[in-house]
Design an enzyme around this catalytic site. Structure first.
Site, PDB file in Angstrom:
ATOM      1  N   CYS A 132     -60.403  56.034 -18.486  1.00  0.00           N
ATOM      2  CA  CYS A 132     -59.731  56.267 -17.195  1.00  0.00           C
ATOM      3  C   CYS A 132     -58.515  55.222 -17.233  1.00  0.00           C
ATOM      4  CB  CYS A 132     -60.422  56.093 -15.992  1.00  0.00           C
ATOM      5  SG  CYS A 132     -59.157  56.813 -14.464  1.00  0.00           S
ATOM      6  N   CYS A 138     -57.736  51.969  -9.208  1.00  0.00           N
ATOM      7  CA  CYS A 138     -58.103  52.783  -7.939  1.00  0.00           C
ATOM      8  C   CYS A 138     -59.331  52.081  -7.366  1.00  0.00           C
ATOM      9  CB  CYS A 138     -58.414  54.047  -8.416  1.00  0.00           C
ATOM     10  SG  CYS A 138     -60.166  54.290  -9.055  1.00  0.00           S
ATOM     11  N   CYS A 141     -64.131  52.422  -9.998  1.00  0.00           N
ATOM     12  CA  CYS A 141     -64.674  51.966 -11.224  1.00  0.00           C
ATOM     13  C   CYS A 141     -64.294  50.579 -11.689  1.00  0.00           C
ATOM     14  CB  CYS A 141     -64.467  53.158 -12.404  1.00  0.00           C
ATOM     15  SG  CYS A 141     -64.892  54.528 -12.166  1.00  0.00           S
ATOM     16  N   CYS A 250     -60.363  62.837 -12.486  1.00  0.00           N
ATOM     17  CA  CYS A 250     -61.643  61.657 -12.225  1.00  0.00           C
ATOM     18  C   CYS A 250     -62.594  62.046 -13.059  1.00  0.00           C
ATOM     19  CB  CYS A 250     -61.920  61.813 -10.827  1.00  0.00           C
ATOM     20  SG  CYS A 250     -63.016  60.504  -9.997  1.00  0.00           S
ATOM     21  N   GLN A 379     -77.891  62.990  -2.151  1.00  0.00           N
ATOM     22  CA  GLN A 379     -77.795  61.798  -2.989  1.00  0.00           C
ATOM     23  C   GLN A 379     -76.621  62.447  -3.812  1.00  0.00           C
ATOM     24  OE1 GLN A 379     -78.933  59.164  -3.785  1.00  0.00           O
ATOM     25  NE2 GLN A 379     -80.509  59.034  -2.263  1.00  0.00           N
ATOM     26  N   PHE A 410     -85.500  56.402   8.509  1.00  0.00           N
ATOM     27  CA  PHE A 410     -83.952  56.654   7.791  1.00  0.00           C
ATOM     28  C   PHE A 410     -84.094  57.878   6.891  1.00  0.00           C
ATOM     29  CE2 PHE A 410     -84.477  52.105   8.551  1.00  0.00           C
ATOM     30  CZ  PHE A 410     -83.659  51.920   9.493  1.00  0.00           C
ATOM     31  N   GLU A 431     -84.464  59.743  12.064  1.00  0.00           N
ATOM     32  CA  GLU A 431     -82.679  59.695  11.381  1.00  0.00           C
ATOM     33  C   GLU A 431     -82.061  59.442  12.678  1.00  0.00           C
ATOM     34  OE1 GLU A 431     -79.442  59.269   9.804  1.00  0.00           O
ATOM     35  OE2 GLU A 431     -81.193  59.131   8.504  1.00  0.00           O
ATOM     36  N   CYS A 506     -80.205  50.350  -0.806  1.00  0.00           N
ATOM     37  CA  CYS A 506     -78.860  50.463  -1.508  1.00  0.00           C
ATOM     38  C   CYS A 506     -78.289  49.114  -1.505  1.00  0.00           C
ATOM     39  CB  CYS A 506     -78.073  51.653  -0.740  1.00  0.00           C
ATOM     40  SG  CYS A 506     -77.653  51.314   1.057  1.00  0.00           S
TER      41      CYS A 506
END
Length: 557
Positions: A132, A138, A141, A250, A379, A410, A431, A506
């Site tokens: 890219c 940007c 990435c 993209c 996801q 969660f 949640e 995460c």
């Protein structure tokens, strides 16, 4: 049912971030440990002799310095040092082995500094050509020019360093080569491009151009920001909410979604259509965001694309030329208009209208069918989510005889809990986001699952009655957002003493912190750890980005 156990949503959906001392702690923990990756090849001798070691070096704000990047810290920042110095400067865009010139931007209480990369003097190790052309600008990435094998190696090292330095776990048991190792090899992603099923682009009134640098008499100087008047549709320039980098294609989104983006780019700036981008300063204009989601037709397995235009008001006639053009693409089965009249930059509208086709698309995950609306959580990497959820199922270790209670904290739209419900007696999910709970209940009904109960409530605000509405759980799944778990919830987990906890993270920094509390306790909070960390499996969900997912198994002592 949970009204007395958890506080209901009462305002914004954002949860509190990690305290400042936790942020400094986790950044320094990664920066302080020397990388174990192979040493870079020796650089050619410079024309001028290097300066002697600067052991007492302390940078000044605005100073231009020559750095060498030694490792990657959490969030993808390069861990850099001046030759001969031990002082750490975190530099965005720097990659291991790279020698560069940077300008010191911020000093963090003398502990470390942040620097902005100006120019590369020698390329980094494991360099590859980024496909890219916008990869360096940007911010989406950050490591596209780093070979994928090196990307996952550095991600694995980040998880290891955080578990040792923040989590206080034995470094010897973090070596994947050891038979009793806690930290397992990282699970790579089979598809490193075109893996995202959702992308959101912003309309802007000014087009942000790529930066340029020049060298003059050994001094590196920054050109004036090259920002020109002109409409743009793309991604926000890193660090700016009001500047948009124009994106024609993209490499992260699906090919059908790229087709939609190309058609919109060809059409929307035609003056005859009267379409204007929203100006975030003047609060005028029509087009705010373009969001695309890709799912699958359950019967045929072919891609389905939902296109969502977020606008400042409801004027469907203005959007019709765009709708007519993009619906010529066979994969487009839904066009939605979310109307957001607020001055904020959110893509969630107060009102939603279906301009073409159906109001939702479908996707399959672990043998279950999920309906995905414009604003529902799902996801982002479907194929790797299937891998992740299989690891969660394996870690949960359900007997399969329908005798066990699962508590899904969660739970989002219920994807994890519903995949476990087939082997459990009952699943209870909690949640904070009411729309997610509504989707979870719909997904349970869609798949004929009757042994799952989903409750809306804020797990950061639980009280003494939490846990009285359901039986004692045999297995707890906790999948918090980036700030990790609140101390109230950790205290409750240590009191309820479920035999097994699967912590899905995460954010490996807050994950390491929470694992430390659950296993080792916290004396000043009068917490006594009662769990043993059995395994940590890092999973690369998002190649070319700094994000890492981890599946952690804890068992009661």
């Amino acid at each position: 049912m949970a009204a007395h156990a958890v506080a209901p949503l009462s305002g914004g959906l954002l949860r509190r971030g990690v305290a400042l001392h936790h942020r400094r702690r986790r950044l320094l923990a990664v920066a302080a440990v020397a990388p174990e990756a192979p040493s870079p090849a020796p650089a050619p001798a410079p024309s001028q002799p290097r300066a002697p070691p600067r052991k007492g070096y302390f940078p000044k704000r605005g100073e231009t310095v020559e750095l060498t990047c030694e490792a990657l810290a959490f969030k993808g920042k390069g861990v850099c040092k001046v030759a001969g110095s031990t002082f750490v400067l975190l530099c965005d865009g720097a990659l291991p082995g790279e020698r560069l010139v940077a300008r010191v931007r911020r000093l963090r209480r003398g502990a470390f500094a942040e620097a902005a990369k100006l120019k590369t003097l020698e390329p980094h190790d494991d360099a590859v050509e980024a496909p890219c052309p916008l990869a360096a600008d940007c911010g989406g990435c950050k490591t596209q020019s780093l070979a994928y094998a090196a990307q996952i190696r550095h991600k694995h090292l980040q998880v290891r360093d955080l578990l040792v330095n923040v989590g206080k776990f034995d470094s010897k048991r973090m070596e994947s080569s050891e038979p009793d190792a806690i930290l397992k090899p990282i699970v790579p992603c089979d598809e490193i491009f075109r893996y995202r099923n959702k992308m959101e682009f912003s309309f802007g009134t000014k087009r942000w151009m790529q930066r340029e640098w020049k060298e003059k008499e050994e001094e590196v100087m920054k050109e004036d920001t090259n920002e020109v008047d002109g409409y743009a549709l793309g991604l926000h320039a890193p660090g700016f909410f009001d500047k948009v980098l124009h994106v024609e294609k993209c490499f992260l989104q699906s090919e059908p979604a790229d087709k939609v983006l190309a058609v919109v780019q060809e059409t929307w700036m035609d003056p005859a259509l009267g379409l204007t981008p929203y100006d975030v300063h003047k609060h005028v204009g029509f087009l705010k965001h373009l969001m695309m989601r890709t799912g699958r037709n359950i019967s045929t397995g072919t891609p389905e694309v939902m296109v969502n235009f977020v606008t400042s008001c409801y004027k469907p006639d203005l959007l019709m030329p765009l709708v007519e053009n993009i619906t010529k693409i066979p994969e487009v089965v839904s066009v939605i208009n979310n109307v957001n009249t607020s001055v904020g930059n959110t893509s969630v509208g107060e009102q939603e209208y279906t301009l073409y086709g159906k109001p939702s698309i479908t996707e399959m995950l672990r043998g279950l069918t999920f309906q995905i609306s414009a604003n529902s959580f799902f996801q982002t990497n479907t194929k790797q989510a299937d891998v992740l959820y299989k690891l969660i199922e394996d870690s949960a270790g359900l007997k399969g005889d329908g005798s066990e209670i699962v508590l899904d904290l969660f739970c989002g739209t219920g994807t994890i809990g519903l995949t476990l419900a087939r082997r459990a007696k009952h699943v209870y999910g909690y949640e904070v986001v009411p729309e997610a709970i509504a989707d979870a209940r719909k997904n349970a009904k869609l798949n004929g699952i009757n042994n799952a109960t989903f409750v809306q409530g804020d797990l950061n605000k639980i009280n003494e009655s939490f846990g009285k509405e359901f039986p004692k759980p045999d297995i707890i799944i906790s999948d918090p957002n980036r700030p990790g778990m609140h101390m109230k919830l950790i205290k409750w987990l240590l009191e309820v003493k479920a035999p097994r906890i699967v912590y899905v993270s995460c954010n490996p920094a807050t994950c390491a912190r929470d694992l430390d509390y659950l296993c080792h306790g916290l004396e000043e909070k009068d917490l006594r750890g009662c769990y043993e960390l059995k395994s940590v499996i890092p999973v690369d969900m998002f190649p070319h980005t700094p994000h890492i997912e981890c599946v952690c198994l804890l068992e009661l002592h």
